[in-house]
Structure formats: structure tokens, C-alpha cells
Design an enzyme around this catalytic site. Sequence first.
Site, mmCIF file in Angstrom:
data_model
loop_
_atom_site.group_PDB
_atom_site.id
_atom_site.type_symbol
_atom_site.label_atom_id
_atom_site.label_comp_id
_atom_site.label_asym_id
_atom_site.label_seq_id
_atom_site.Cartn_x
_atom_site.Cartn_y
_atom_site.Cartn_z
ATOM 1 N N SER A 146 33.823 128.196 39.343
ATOM 2 C CA SER A 146 33.357 127.048 40.327
ATOM 3 C C SER A 146 32.389 126.813 39.173
ATOM 4 O O SER A 146 31.283 126.973 38.877
ATOM 5 C CB SER A 146 32.839 127.262 41.666
ATOM 6 O OG SER A 146 33.581 128.139 41.583
ATOM 7 N N ARG A 203 24.870 133.697 45.455
ATOM 8 C CA ARG A 203 24.763 132.892 43.330
ATOM 9 C C ARG A 203 23.635 132.883 43.093
ATOM 10 O O ARG A 203 23.686 132.077 42.196
ATOM 11 C CB ARG A 203 25.984 131.891 43.205
ATOM 12 C CG ARG A 203 26.723 131.657 44.140
ATOM 13 C CD ARG A 203 28.407 132.462 43.257
ATOM 14 N NE ARG A 203 29.728 132.707 43.262
ATOM 15 C CZ ARG A 203 29.905 133.264 45.110
ATOM 16 N NH1 ARG A 203 29.483 134.573 45.648
ATOM 17 N NH2 ARG A 203 30.978 133.285 45.558
ATOM 18 N N GLU A 206 26.008 125.377 39.687
ATOM 19 C CA GLU A 206 26.398 126.508 39.177
ATOM 20 C C GLU A 206 26.082 127.274 38.428
ATOM 21 O O GLU A 206 25.887 128.853 37.717
ATOM 22 C CB GLU A 206 27.386 127.867 40.143
ATOM 23 C CG GLU A 206 27.717 128.875 39.616
ATOM 24 C CD GLU A 206 29.162 129.408 40.670
ATOM 25 O OE1 GLU A 206 28.924 129.377 42.393
ATOM 26 O OE2 GLU A 206 29.950 130.490 40.219
HETATM 27 P P1 FAD Z 1 27.690 134.620 30.260
HETATM 28 O O1 FAD Z 1 28.080 133.675 30.643
HETATM 29 O O2 FAD Z 1 27.355 135.289 28.721
HETATM 30 O O3 FAD Z 1 26.380 134.259 30.659
HETATM 31 C C1 FAD Z 1 26.167 133.391 31.978
HETATM 32 C C2 FAD Z 1 23.930 133.455 32.141
HETATM 33 O O4 FAD Z 1 24.226 134.604 32.240
HETATM 34 C C3 FAD Z 1 23.717 132.713 31.224
HETATM 35 O O5 FAD Z 1 22.430 132.001 31.653
HETATM 36 C C4 FAD Z 1 23.285 135.014 30.025
HETATM 37 O O6 FAD Z 1 22.218 133.949 29.949
HETATM 38 C C5 FAD Z 1 22.940 135.507 30.966
HETATM 39 N N1 FAD Z 1 23.340 136.652 30.624
HETATM 40 C C6 FAD Z 1 24.681 136.919 30.569
HETATM 41 N N2 FAD Z 1 24.586 138.166 30.173
HETATM 42 C C7 FAD Z 1 22.965 138.581 30.332
HETATM 43 C C8 FAD Z 1 22.512 139.530 30.533
HETATM 44 N N3 FAD Z 1 23.232 141.316 29.812
HETATM 45 N N4 FAD Z 1 21.000 140.213 30.442
HETATM 46 C C9 FAD Z 1 20.606 138.669 31.302
HETATM 47 N N5 FAD Z 1 20.642 137.606 30.735
HETATM 48 C C10 FAD Z 1 22.511 137.968 30.618
HETATM 49 N N6 FAD Z 1 31.652 134.321 39.546
HETATM 50 C C11 FAD Z 1 31.389 134.153 40.313
HETATM 51 O O7 FAD Z 1 30.585 135.036 41.142
HETATM 52 N N7 FAD Z 1 32.302 134.580 41.375
HETATM 53 C C12 FAD Z 1 34.169 134.276 41.295
HETATM 54 O O8 FAD Z 1 34.514 134.660 41.976
HETATM 55 C C13 FAD Z 1 34.349 134.189 39.524
HETATM 56 N N8 FAD Z 1 34.855 133.782 39.089
HETATM 57 C C14 FAD Z 1 35.736 133.293 38.389
HETATM 58 C C15 FAD Z 1 36.835 132.617 37.543
HETATM 59 C C16 FAD Z 1 37.146 132.419 36.233
HETATM 60 C C17 FAD Z 1 37.979 131.533 35.799
HETATM 61 C C18 FAD Z 1 35.771 131.857 35.559
HETATM 62 C C19 FAD Z 1 35.817 131.638 34.370
HETATM 63 C C20 FAD Z 1 34.679 132.458 36.318
HETATM 64 C C21 FAD Z 1 33.808 132.694 36.959
HETATM 65 N N9 FAD Z 1 33.040 133.163 37.154
HETATM 66 C C22 FAD Z 1 32.743 133.762 39.364
HETATM 67 C C23 FAD Z 1 31.480 133.166 37.016
HETATM 68 C C24 FAD Z 1 31.639 134.242 35.517
HETATM 69 O O9 FAD Z 1 32.799 134.812 35.504
HETATM 70 C C25 FAD Z 1 30.449 135.223 36.895
HETATM 71 O O10 FAD Z 1 29.423 134.500 35.849
HETATM 72 C C26 FAD Z 1 30.257 136.102 35.802
HETATM 73 O O11 FAD Z 1 29.154 136.858 35.743
HETATM 74 C C27 FAD Z 1 29.375 135.908 33.858
HETATM 75 O O12 FAD Z 1 29.029 137.318 33.146
HETATM 76 P P2 FAD Z 1 29.508 136.600 31.455
HETATM 77 O O13 FAD Z 1 29.339 137.875 30.894
HETATM 78 O O14 FAD Z 1 30.436 135.731 31.179
HETATM 79 O O15 FAD Z 1 27.895 135.424 31.168
HETATM 80 P P1 NAP Z 2 38.595 129.370 49.232
HETATM 81 O O1 NAP Z 2 39.580 130.478 49.461
HETATM 82 O O2 NAP Z 2 39.901 128.533 49.182
HETATM 83 O O3 NAP Z 2 38.005 129.021 49.951
HETATM 84 C C1 NAP Z 2 37.028 127.704 49.877
HETATM 85 C C2 NAP Z 2 35.731 128.116 50.635
HETATM 86 O O4 NAP Z 2 35.474 128.540 51.398
HETATM 87 C C3 NAP Z 2 35.016 128.937 49.402
HETATM 88 O O5 NAP Z 2 34.162 128.966 48.398
HETATM 89 C C4 NAP Z 2 34.880 130.220 49.987
HETATM 90 O O6 NAP Z 2 32.816 130.746 50.419
HETATM 91 C C5 NAP Z 2 34.482 129.552 51.724
HETATM 92 N N1 NAP Z 2 34.955 130.431 52.640
HETATM 93 C C6 NAP Z 2 36.738 130.945 52.850
HETATM 94 N N2 NAP Z 2 36.892 132.001 54.036
HETATM 95 C C7 NAP Z 2 35.293 132.321 53.896
HETATM 96 C C8 NAP Z 2 35.108 133.044 55.015
HETATM 97 N N3 NAP Z 2 35.402 133.840 55.587
HETATM 98 N N4 NAP Z 2 33.533 133.365 55.171
HETATM 99 C C9 NAP Z 2 32.681 132.468 54.317
HETATM 100 N N5 NAP Z 2 32.987 132.010 53.483
HETATM 101 C C10 NAP Z 2 34.925 131.764 53.435
HETATM 102 O O7 NAP Z 2 37.918 129.629 47.808
HETATM 103 P P2 NAP Z 2 39.080 129.603 46.395
HETATM 104 O O8 NAP Z 2 38.425 128.778 45.107
HETATM 105 O O9 NAP Z 2 40.459 129.840 46.589
HETATM 106 O O10 NAP Z 2 37.887 131.216 46.577
HETATM 107 C C11 NAP Z 2 38.284 132.283 46.562
HETATM 108 C C12 NAP Z 2 36.843 133.212 46.293
HETATM 109 O O11 NAP Z 2 36.318 133.104 44.883
HETATM 110 C C13 NAP Z 2 35.951 132.629 46.805
HETATM 111 O O12 NAP Z 2 34.722 133.696 47.872
HETATM 112 C C14 NAP Z 2 34.490 131.811 46.047
HETATM 113 O O13 NAP Z 2 33.638 132.634 45.758
HETATM 114 C C15 NAP Z 2 35.343 133.166 45.173
HETATM 115 N N6 NAP Z 2 35.226 132.433 43.953
HETATM 116 C C16 NAP Z 2 34.426 132.120 42.654
HETATM 117 C C17 NAP Z 2 34.287 131.431 41.705
HETATM 118 C C18 NAP Z 2 33.647 130.971 40.986
HETATM 119 O O14 NAP Z 2 33.212 130.831 39.667
HETATM 120 N N7 NAP Z 2 31.757 131.510 41.688
HETATM 121 C C19 NAP Z 2 35.636 130.554 40.992
HETATM 122 C C20 NAP Z 2 36.355 131.462 41.664
HETATM 123 C C21 NAP Z 2 36.568 131.950 42.457
HETATM 124 P P3 NAP Z 2 32.735 131.478 49.116
HETATM 125 O O15 NAP Z 2 32.382 130.885 47.800
HETATM 126 O O16 NAP Z 2 30.692 131.540 49.406
HETATM 127 O O17 NAP Z 2 33.162 133.086 49.172
#
Ligand code: FAD
Ligand code: NAP
Length: 337
Positions: A237, A163, A333
Site C-alpha cells: 500500500s 501504521r 505510507e
Molecule cells: P525497509 O523497506 O527496508 O525499511 C522501511 C523503513 O524502516 C525505512 O525507513 C528504514 O530505514 C527503516 N528500517 C528498516 N529496518 C530498520 C531497522 N532494523 N532499524 C531501524 N529502522 C529500520 N505493511 C503492512 O503493515 N501490512 C501489510 O500487510 C503489508 N503488505 C505488504 C505487501 C507487499 C507486497 C509489500 C511490497 C509491502 C507490504 N507492506 C505491508 C509494507 C512492508 O512490507 C512493511 O512495512 C515492512 O515492515 C517493511 O520491512 P522492510 O524490512 O522491507 O523495511
Molecule cells: P481489503 O480487505 O480489501 O479492505 C480494504 C480496507 O478496508 C483495508 O485497508 C482495511 O483496513 C479496511 N477493512 C476491511 N475490513 C475491515 C474490518 N473488518 N475492520 C477494519 N477495517 C477493515 O484490504 P486489502 O487491500 O485486501 O488488504 C488486506 C489487509 O492486508 C489489510 O489489513 C491491509 O492493511 C493489509 N495490507 C497492507 C499493505 C501495506 O502495504 N500496508 C499491503 C497489502 C495488504 P486496514 O488496512 O486498516 O486493515
Amino acid sequence: MIQSNVSLKSLNTFGFDVSSKLFAEANNEDQVRNVIQSNEFLSNKNLILGGGSNVLFTQDFNGIVLRNNINGIELIEEDEESVLVKVGGGVVWHEFVLYCIEKGWSGVENLSLIPGSVGASPMQNIGAYGIEIKELFHELEAINLKTGEIEYFNNSDCQFGYRESVFKNKFKGAYLISRVIYRLSKKQNFNISYGAIEKQLEIMGVQDLSARKISDAVIAIRQSKLPDPKEIGNSGSFFKNPIVSNEQYNRLKANFPKVIGYALGDSQTKLAAGWLIDQTGWKGKTIDNYGVHKNQALVLVNYGGATGKQIYDLSSEILLSVKEKFGVDLEREVNIY
Ligand code: FAD
Ligand code: NAP
């Protein structure tokens, strides 16, 4: 055109009712340059915004927000094994995923339904269900906000981590990521090692694996667990999973035998932050119109009308509880403004 005093309520998935002193949108590189060379941009702090799904506004933004709307998906190279695809930073991530599936290219299906834009995808090396974009990333084009020049970043230039990337650290606020080139496979290279996907495919009775079926499985899991920002404000998250040394993990395990950890290489362990928060009693807690989601302790939610400051303060309390109980430092995050 640069507008004044624009509401950001529909432009952040928490749904906070904040505004930006100045606001502009750009559909191509020339429009970006026009904005960044304007007096308004040069004399104010700025924020590049995509889908607003990873930002927390604790107050009105006293500067200029530049929304990136650069579109387009272009096949730039192809061989027997793979394709290179250049994608506009303003393309919606999930639409890109669906486009790849439609074309028969695999690689991004595990990342279905992640909100936000392609331009933000390298920012935190988005990841889910066992895949991170760094595994598919080829190169990106970014406009230097000081010079207006396009600069190119390959995989190692981006310094991707868990991340993390150079754009979230050293170069935060220095570039607008205008286009990203991804390498997708023309072969059926799937990764279903993440337990939840296997289980869901079984429930769906899937025999012949395909990118579409994996995508459908991921969508079904996500929809059953995560609040839809259209209904309940959130940014996914709120905290990262902390990475600790194996020694610290073993000490924790001795005191809390059920602690959840995943080995990262030989010397580190990734802890499930959701489990730590759950154990401190925060999961499902509601304070007035905001709180911690009932199904997923990592997700802080705005049920309507809460402020970013309230969510931020709640996150501070959670950080403290986890530190007191486990001695572990959680890290936010979400990008705070
Ligand atoms: P924004 O929220 O608009 O911006 C985020 C940051 O990036 C800010 O600092 C902004 O200035 C910068 N930024 C945005 N666009 C640019 C650009 N073009 N150039 C330079 N800087 C920029 N993330 C995960 O990694 N895994 C997931 O599974 C995941 N699940 C999510 C589920 C939900 C329900 C939600 C709401 C969020 C989730 N996220 C997840 C987080 C999010 O979706 C990601 O981080 C996504 O990439 C953000 O994109 P955005 O365009 O909305 O960015
Ligand atoms: P989950 O499946 O309930 O698992 C809980 C945590 O354990 C996750 O954060 C995941 O880490 C870790 N995990 C589970 N199985 C794993 C494996 N086989 N190997 C390594 N790590 C493992 O998680 P969840 O909340 O439902 O999310 C599912 C996936 O979507 C995850 O990958 C999560 O990162 C992603 N997600 C991200 C966001 C966001 O905003 N960043 C929001 C929603 C969901 P990892 O997170 O490193 O995968």
C-alpha cells in the site's frame, strides 16, 4: 567492510535501478558499531535498510546504506499461557511467522506473507487482517546510531499508532532496531473477525481452526490480490487509510453514499483509501511502464524500468485527485528517499 557505489536494485521491492554511494552490512551488534563509528558513516547521511519493501528511492542514495542482517530466534521466557521470543532484526518477517506456527504459538498468523524484516516491523506497527504487531509486542533493543549504546523500548515507548511509531516520527533515522521481543500465545487465540479470512476459510472447507490454516487462508487471499514484488515492482500500500472525524465522514456519506468507512472508537472513522482512489479513476491506469495496480488501487507498480521519481509524481497526482473530489488528504505510507 564498507563498499562504494553499490546497486540497490535487488534491495528494494520496487526494483528501482539506483545505487548507494557507500554500503555496508552488519550481522551482529559489534559489526553495527564498527560501521557507525567509521569516518564514512560519520561524514555521510545514512539509511538503515531491511528488506527494502517500504522504501521509495527517487534518486541514487548519496550517503551510506547499512543493511541489517542480525539473525537468530531465541525463546527467552515461557509460562503456561505464552512465550517471549527474541528475534534478530534481520530475520525475514514471514520466516518468523512460519517458525511460530511450527512451534504451535499463535498471534502472528494473520500477518503472514508481509514482506520485509523483523527489525522494520515496529517501524510502522505492521498490520493486516485485523491484527497489528503492537498487540503482540513486548520490547525491542535498538542501537543508538550516535552513541552505539543499546537502548530498550517497551510498548508505550514505541508510541504505536495506525501504521505509525516513534521510529517513523521523532526518532526517524536515530536508531537501528537490532532485536524485537514478541509475546506469542500457547493457547489457540485466533482472530478471524476480518471478513475476507472467514470467507477464505469457508472456501477451503476448514472445520478445525489452527494457526497454520489461518496463515494458509491469508496467504491465499494475498496471492490472489497483491502483485508479487518478484514479478511486478511495488511496495504494498503506497498510501495509508485516512482517519477522519465522524462529522467529516457523515458529510462525505451524504454526498457519496457508497463511501467505505470503519469506526475507530467513538469519534473517528477510517476511510478505505483504495475506494477513494478507485472513484477518481486511477485504479488500473498504466503510464508507460508504471501505474496503479488493477486489483488494488492502493498499490503503485513498476512494470520494469520506471523510476522512483515517476512513481512519486504519480502519487502526487493521486493525492490531488482525491483532495479535489473528496476534500480528503491522503498520506504516503512508504518512506521516501
Ligand atoms: P525497509 O523497506 O527496508 O525499511 C522501511 C523503513 O524502516 C525505512 O525507513 C528504514 O530505514 C527503516 N528500517 C528498516 N529496518 C530498520 C531497522 N532494523 N532499524 C531501524 N529502522 C529500520 N505493511 C503492512 O503493515 N501490512 C501489510 O500487510 C503489508 N503488505 C505488504 C505487501 C507487499 C507486497 C509489500 C511490497 C509491502 C507490504 N507492506 C505491508 C509494507 C512492508 O512490507 C512493511 O512495512 C515492512 O515492515 C517493511 O520491512 P522492510 O524490512 O522491507 O523495511
Ligand atoms: P481489503 O480487505 O480489501 O479492505 C480494504 C480496507 O478496508 C483495508 O485497508 C482495511 O483496513 C479496511 N477493512 C476491511 N475490513 C475491515 C474490518 N473488518 N475492520 C477494519 N477495517 C477493515 O484490504 P486489502 O487491500 O485486501 O488488504 C488486506 C489487509 O492486508 C489489510 O489489513 C491491509 O492493511 C493489509 N495490507 C497492507 C499493505 C501495506 O502495504 N500496508 C499491503 C497489502 C495488504 P486496514 O488496512 O486498516 O486493515
